[in-house]
Design a protein around this motif. Structure first.
Motif, PDB file in Angstrom:
ATOM      1  N   MET A   1       0.685  -1.272  -0.074  1.00  0.00           N
ATOM      2  CA  MET A   1      -0.065   0.159   0.020  1.00  0.00           C
ATOM      3  C   MET A   1       0.884   1.234   0.056  1.00  0.00           C
ATOM      4  N   SER A   2       0.281   2.166  -1.078  1.00  0.00           N
ATOM      5  CA  SER A   2       1.468   3.467  -0.715  1.00  0.00           C
ATOM      6  C   SER A   2       1.175   4.338   0.152  1.00  0.00           C
ATOM      7  N   LEU A   3       2.050   5.050   0.514  1.00  0.00           N
ATOM      8  CA  LEU A   3       1.990   6.107   1.934  1.00  0.00           C
ATOM      9  C   LEU A   3       1.029   6.851   1.624  1.00  0.00           C
ATOM     10  N   LEU A   4       0.438   7.729   0.427  1.00  0.00           N
ATOM     11  CA  LEU A   4      -0.559   8.408   0.242  1.00  0.00           C
ATOM     12  C   LEU A   4      -2.028   7.402   0.610  1.00  0.00           C
ATOM     13  N   GLN A   5      -2.036   6.159   0.198  1.00  0.00           N
ATOM     14  CA  GLN A   5      -3.043   5.689   0.632  1.00  0.00           C
ATOM     15  C   GLN A   5      -3.338   5.309   1.885  1.00  0.00           C
ATOM     16  N   GLU A   9      -6.493   6.579   4.528  1.00  0.00           N
ATOM     17  CA  GLU A   9      -6.959   5.518   5.212  1.00  0.00           C
ATOM     18  C   GLU A   9      -6.914   6.139   6.872  1.00  0.00           C
ATOM     19  N   GLU A  10      -5.948   6.531   7.106  1.00  0.00           N
ATOM     20  CA  GLU A  10      -5.744   7.277   8.513  1.00  0.00           C
ATOM     21  C   GLU A  10      -6.643   8.144   8.720  1.00  0.00           C
ATOM     22  N   ILE A  11      -6.918   9.118   7.723  1.00  0.00           N
ATOM     23  CA  ILE A  11      -7.800  10.427   7.723  1.00  0.00           C
ATOM     24  C   ILE A  11      -9.163   9.881   7.939  1.00  0.00           C
ATOM     25  N   HIS A  12      -9.597   8.933   6.996  1.00  0.00           N
ATOM     26  CA  HIS A  12     -10.949   8.249   6.941  1.00  0.00           C
ATOM     27  C   HIS A  12     -11.231   7.810   8.420  1.00  0.00           C
ATOM     28  N   GLU A  13     -10.480   6.884   8.829  1.00  0.00           N
ATOM     29  CA  GLU A  13     -10.774   6.386   9.983  1.00  0.00           C
ATOM     30  C   GLU A  13     -11.059   7.239  11.270  1.00  0.00           C
ATOM     31  N   GLN A 127     -17.203  25.066  26.157  1.00  0.00           N
ATOM     32  CA  GLN A 127     -17.632  23.895  25.090  1.00  0.00           C
ATOM     33  C   GLN A 127     -16.474  23.212  24.441  1.00  0.00           C
ATOM     34  N   VAL A 128     -16.557  22.020  24.420  1.00  0.00           N
ATOM     35  CA  VAL A 128     -15.290  21.267  23.869  1.00  0.00           C
ATOM     36  C   VAL A 128     -15.750  20.421  22.495  1.00  0.00           C
ATOM     37  N   PHE A 129     -15.041  20.691  21.331  1.00  0.00           N
ATOM     38  CA  PHE A 129     -15.270  19.985  20.353  1.00  0.00           C
ATOM     39  C   PHE A 129     -13.992  19.105  19.981  1.00  0.00           C
ATOM     40  N   PHE A 130     -14.283  17.760  20.054  1.00  0.00           N
ATOM     41  CA  PHE A 130     -13.081  16.540  19.928  1.00  0.00           C
ATOM     42  C   PHE A 130     -12.863  16.519  18.528  1.00  0.00           C
ATOM     43  N   VAL A 131     -11.641  16.497  18.359  1.00  0.00           N
ATOM     44  CA  VAL A 131     -11.135  16.222  17.063  1.00  0.00           C
ATOM     45  C   VAL A 131     -10.130  15.126  16.969  1.00  0.00           C
ATOM     46  N   PRO A 132     -10.506  13.936  16.494  1.00  0.00           N
ATOM     47  CA  PRO A 132      -9.441  12.622  16.747  1.00  0.00           C
ATOM     48  C   PRO A 132      -8.085  13.023  15.776  1.00  0.00           C
ATOM     49  N   GLY A 133      -7.291  11.923  16.098  1.00  0.00           N
ATOM     50  CA  GLY A 133      -6.048  12.052  15.147  1.00  0.00           C
ATOM     51  C   GLY A 133      -4.712  12.149  16.024  1.00  0.00           C
ATOM     52  N   ALA A 134      -3.665  11.579  15.657  1.00  0.00           N
ATOM     53  CA  ALA A 134      -2.373  11.541  16.580  1.00  0.00           C
ATOM     54  C   ALA A 134      -1.947  12.969  16.547  1.00  0.00           C
ATOM     55  N   THR A 135      -1.425  13.303  17.789  1.00  0.00           N
ATOM     56  CA  THR A 135      -0.672  14.590  17.927  1.00  0.00           C
ATOM     57  C   THR A 135       0.546  14.289  18.290  1.00  0.00           C
ATOM     58  N   LYS A 136       1.616  15.407  18.499  1.00  0.00           N
ATOM     59  CA  LYS A 136       2.925  15.297  18.846  1.00  0.00           C
ATOM     60  C   LYS A 136       3.027  14.396  20.232  1.00  0.00           C
ATOM     61  N   ALA A 137       1.904  14.851  20.974  1.00  0.00           N
ATOM     62  CA  ALA A 137       2.195  14.150  22.485  1.00  0.00           C
ATOM     63  C   ALA A 137       1.935  12.604  22.487  1.00  0.00           C
ATOM     64  N   GLN A 139       2.703   8.885  21.819  1.00  0.00           N
ATOM     65  CA  GLN A 139       3.981   8.376  21.469  1.00  0.00           C
ATOM     66  C   GLN A 139       3.766   6.705  21.700  1.00  0.00           C
ATOM     67  N   GLY A 140       4.718   5.834  21.077  1.00  0.00           N
ATOM     68  CA  GLY A 140       4.474   4.418  21.132  1.00  0.00           C
ATOM     69  C   GLY A 140       3.152   3.892  20.710  1.00  0.00           C
ATOM     70  N   ALA A 141       2.751   2.993  21.556  1.00  0.00           N
ATOM     71  CA  ALA A 141       1.338   2.402  21.204  1.00  0.00           C
ATOM     72  C   ALA A 141       0.362   3.157  20.741  1.00  0.00           C
ATOM     73  N   ALA A 142       0.164   4.606  21.582  1.00  0.00           N
ATOM     74  CA  ALA A 142      -0.822   5.493  21.384  1.00  0.00           C
ATOM     75  C   ALA A 142      -0.707   6.179  20.188  1.00  0.00           C
ATOM     76  N   ARG A 143       0.526   6.023  19.358  1.00  0.00           N
ATOM     77  CA  ARG A 143       0.301   6.874  18.337  1.00  0.00           C
ATOM     78  C   ARG A 143      -0.461   6.822  17.398  1.00  0.00           C
ATOM     79  N   HIS A 144      -1.063   5.633  16.732  1.00  0.00           N
ATOM     80  CA  HIS A 144      -1.766   5.250  15.778  1.00  0.00           C
ATOM     81  C   HIS A 144      -1.470   6.053  14.499  1.00  0.00           C
ATOM     82  N   SER A 145      -0.466   6.270  14.037  1.00  0.00           N
ATOM     83  CA  SER A 145      -0.313   6.991  12.952  1.00  0.00           C
ATOM     84  C   SER A 145       1.224   7.030  12.329  1.00  0.00           C
TER      85      SER A 145
END
Length: 184
Positions: A1-5, A9-13, A127-137, A139-145
Motif C-alpha cells: 500500500m502506498s504512503l498516500l493510501q 485511510e488514517e484520515i478516513h478512520e 464547550q469542547v469539540f473533540f477532533v481525533p487524530g494523533a498529535t505530537k504528544a 508516542q509508542g502504542a498510543a501513536r496510531h499514525s
C-alpha cells in the motif's frame, strides 16, 4: 500500500469516528452565538493548528461571520459576549490555554477544539469539540499514525472545521454565491 493510501485511510478512520451529531451540536452552539447582537468570533491556535485556525477563520468570514485571528495587528481586544475558538491538539499549548483562561475571565464564551477532552484547554472552556487524530504528544502504542508529529490531527481538524462551516452556512442560508461575493 502506498504512503498516500495509508494517509488517506488514517484520515478516513479518524474523521469517521466523529458522530454527525457532534458537528450538528457544535454548529448549533456557534449559530446561536452568532444570532446574538454584536457577537464577534476570535480564533486562535499555534503552529500548524494555528494555520488550520486561520483557514477556519477565513471560511467563517466567507459565510458572513465577524471573525478575527488572535495575535493579528488589527484584532481588537476580546470582550464579554465574544466567542473564542481556541485550538490545540494536546490541549496544553501554553499560549492557547492562557488565551482561553483570560477570555473566560472577561466573560467571553470559550469553545475549545482539541484531541484531549481532559486537558487544561478543555477544562478552561465552556464547550469542547473533540477532533481525533494523533498529535505530537502521542508516542509508542498510543501513536496510531505513520505520519510525523500532529499531521493527522491537523488534517482531521481542517476537514472537520470545513464541515462545521458548511453546516453553519446551511443554518444561515448562505450559498456558494454569498461566499464567493466575500472572496477576493
Amino acid at each position: 500500500m502506498s504512503l498516500l493510501q495509508q494517509i488517506l485511510e488514517e484520515i478516513h478512520e479518524a474523521v469517521s469516528a466523529v458522530p454527525e451529531e457532534r458537528i450538528e451540536e457544535a454548529a448549533a452552539v456557534l449559530h446561536e452565538k452568532r444570532m446574538q447582537k454584536d457577537t464577534r468570533f476570535f480564533v486562535y491556535g499555534e503552529g500548524r493548528s494555528g494555520l488550520m485556525a486561520r483557514a477556519f477563520a477565513m471560511r467563517l468570514m466567507h459565510i458572513g461571520y465577524p471573525v478575527y485571528v488572535v495575535g493579528e495587528t488589527i484584532t481588537p481586544s476580546i470582550q464579554a459576549e465574544d466567542v473564542v475558538i481556541a485550538i490545540s491538539g494536546s490541549g496544553s499549548s501554553k499560549s492557547v490555554v492562557d488565551i482561553a483562561e483570560k477570555s473566560v475571565k472577561t466573560g467571553a464564551f470559550v469553545f475549545a477544539v482539541t484531541n484531549r477532552t481532559d486537558s487544561p484547554l478543555a477544562k478552561a472552556s465552556l464547550q469542547v469539540f473533540f477532533v481525533p487524530g494523533a498529535t505530537k504528544a502521542d508516542q509508542g502504542a498510543a501513536r496510531h499514525s505513520i505520519q510525523l508529529l500532529s499531521s493527522l490531527f491537523d488534517q482531521c481538524l481542517h476537514i472537520l472545521l470545513d464541515c462545521l462551516c458548511l453546516r453553519l452556512s446551511r443554518l444561515e442560508h448562505k450559498t456558494e454565491e454569498d461566499a464567493r461575493a466575500r472572496h477576493f
